[in-house]
Design an enzyme around this catalytic site. Sequence first.
Site, mmCIF file in Angstrom:
data_model
loop_
_atom_site.group_PDB
_atom_site.id
_atom_site.type_symbol
_atom_site.label_atom_id
_atom_site.label_comp_id
_atom_site.label_asym_id
_atom_site.label_seq_id
_atom_site.Cartn_x
_atom_site.Cartn_y
_atom_site.Cartn_z
ATOM 1 C CD1 TRP A 48 -2.407 -1.876 1.988
ATOM 2 C CD2 TRP A 48 -2.847 -1.729 -0.077
ATOM 3 N NE1 TRP A 48 -2.926 -2.941 1.561
ATOM 4 C CE2 TRP A 48 -3.306 -2.191 0.829
ATOM 5 C CE3 TRP A 48 -3.279 -0.561 -1.335
ATOM 6 C CZ2 TRP A 48 -4.063 -3.288 -0.872
ATOM 7 C CZ3 TRP A 48 -4.350 -1.529 -1.567
ATOM 8 C CH2 TRP A 48 -4.500 -2.083 -1.994
ATOM 9 C CG ASP A 81 -3.082 3.613 3.826
ATOM 10 O OD1 ASP A 81 -4.352 3.495 4.602
ATOM 11 O OD2 ASP A 81 -3.222 3.361 2.688
ATOM 12 C CE LYS A 130 -8.328 -3.385 3.869
ATOM 13 N NZ LYS A 130 -7.956 -2.963 3.122
HETATM 14 C C1 PLP Z 1 -6.906 -1.851 1.969
HETATM 15 C C2 PLP Z 1 -6.357 -1.102 1.803
HETATM 16 C C3 PLP Z 1 -5.791 -0.063 1.105
HETATM 17 C C4 PLP Z 1 -6.858 -0.275 -0.008
HETATM 18 O O1 PLP Z 1 -8.570 0.690 0.669
HETATM 19 P P1 PLP Z 1 -9.619 0.248 -0.865
HETATM 20 O O2 PLP Z 1 -10.264 1.391 -0.172
HETATM 21 O O3 PLP Z 1 -9.914 -0.749 -1.702
HETATM 22 O O4 PLP Z 1 -8.810 1.626 -1.668
HETATM 23 C C5 PLP Z 1 -5.372 1.163 1.100
HETATM 24 N N1 PLP Z 1 -4.726 0.624 2.489
HETATM 25 C C6 PLP Z 1 -4.728 -0.027 3.625
HETATM 26 C C7 PLP Z 1 -3.551 -0.183 4.534
HETATM 27 C C8 PLP Z 1 -5.574 -0.894 3.172
HETATM 28 O O5 PLP Z 1 -4.829 -2.405 4.320
#
Ligand code: PLP
Length: 360
Positions: free
Chosen positions: A103, A172, A196
């Site tokens: 990511w 993030d 998540k």
């Molecule tokens: C799942 C995830 C993403 C991607 O998320 P999307 O909503 O599918 O774009 C980005 N960063 C992390 C840390 C993730 O776990």
Amino acid sequence: MPDRIYNFSPGPATLPQEVLHQAAKDIVNFKDKGIGLIEMSHRSKEFMAVTEETESLLRELFAIPSNYKVLFLQGGASTQFAMVPMNLLGNGKTATYLNTGTWSKKAIKEAQLFGDIDVAYSSEESVFNHVPQPGDYTVAPESEYLYFVSNNTIYGTQFHEFPDTDKDLICDMSSDILSRKIDVSRFGIIFAGAQKNMGPAGCAVVIIRDDLLDRTPDNVPTMFRYKTHADKGSMFNTPPCFAIYSIGLVLKWLKKSGGLDAMEALNQEKAALLYTTIDGSDFFRGHAKTASRSNMNVTFNLPTPELEAQFISEAAAKGFDGLKGHRSVGGIRASIYNAFPKKGVEDLVEFMKEFEKKNS
Ligand SMILES: *Cc1c(COP(=O)(O)O)cnc(C)c1O
């Protein structure tokens, strides 16, 4: 089929069952008003109240200072990989990134479209099995911000101490937001896909310090400017209504469950059950280095890929779903976010011990 299996999926991920029941009812008939939640105008009095309640619960539980805006956006966390540098960089500007997994790599690729990117640290050579500790890297003095991923969902690593810098931290937090108490005031922007640890797919939550709203270069399109959404309370266009509503339900559940203090303690207990099992065995090998282990995604390997495949299929037959590791690491990954029950972790540990006895 059993009524409910244990869902170890990394995302979309398990949600509290009471949230699912409430949402199922409200989708058809919201608060007995004779109209379904997902067919209501986003500008109706009822839906505006839903958004306000979701935001105020998030502010309360996550202790968000009043000089931060909370935005509910579409496009997932991945759109934020571009939106952050689009709004904060531009010709001749620099930002520092820590490369701790898939990511962050994707975010670096997008950021390079908008500025000079200094990758100050990478754990790629060791298959991202750790995150840097303070002092392992230096931040370029001309950097506008330091970007990192607090929990690396795929590799099962997590920052237990945040980077120590006077630059704005941009994080993030998709896979560990609301899993522990943090000091929001150390961050310029925190963003997270909801799917998540916060709700269903379809919404990225962005928490942004308000002075950062005025830095956006003039040529950035309206929909990609944070200020557009901040000025309109996330109602510039149709927001992800169902996701916002569902996040609200998850936050109510979180509050009832004791808030972030209780959740942090429970998450540590759950993860410790698995790590103790891994450490006490020569059969299971953890992927992440001890100091970087994630309390959200526990990654481990078995002696051979054949045994891993057998483990996953026998586990699935017993109602443990979603344990297959990401293709870039292989092995097993147990995602145990806030809503994942402790009993499910205990049952998995028991299954692991039996599997080891039979196959070692
Ligand atoms: C799942 C995830 C993403 C991607 O998320 P999307 O909503 O599918 O774009 C980005 N960063 C992390 C840390 C993730 O776990």
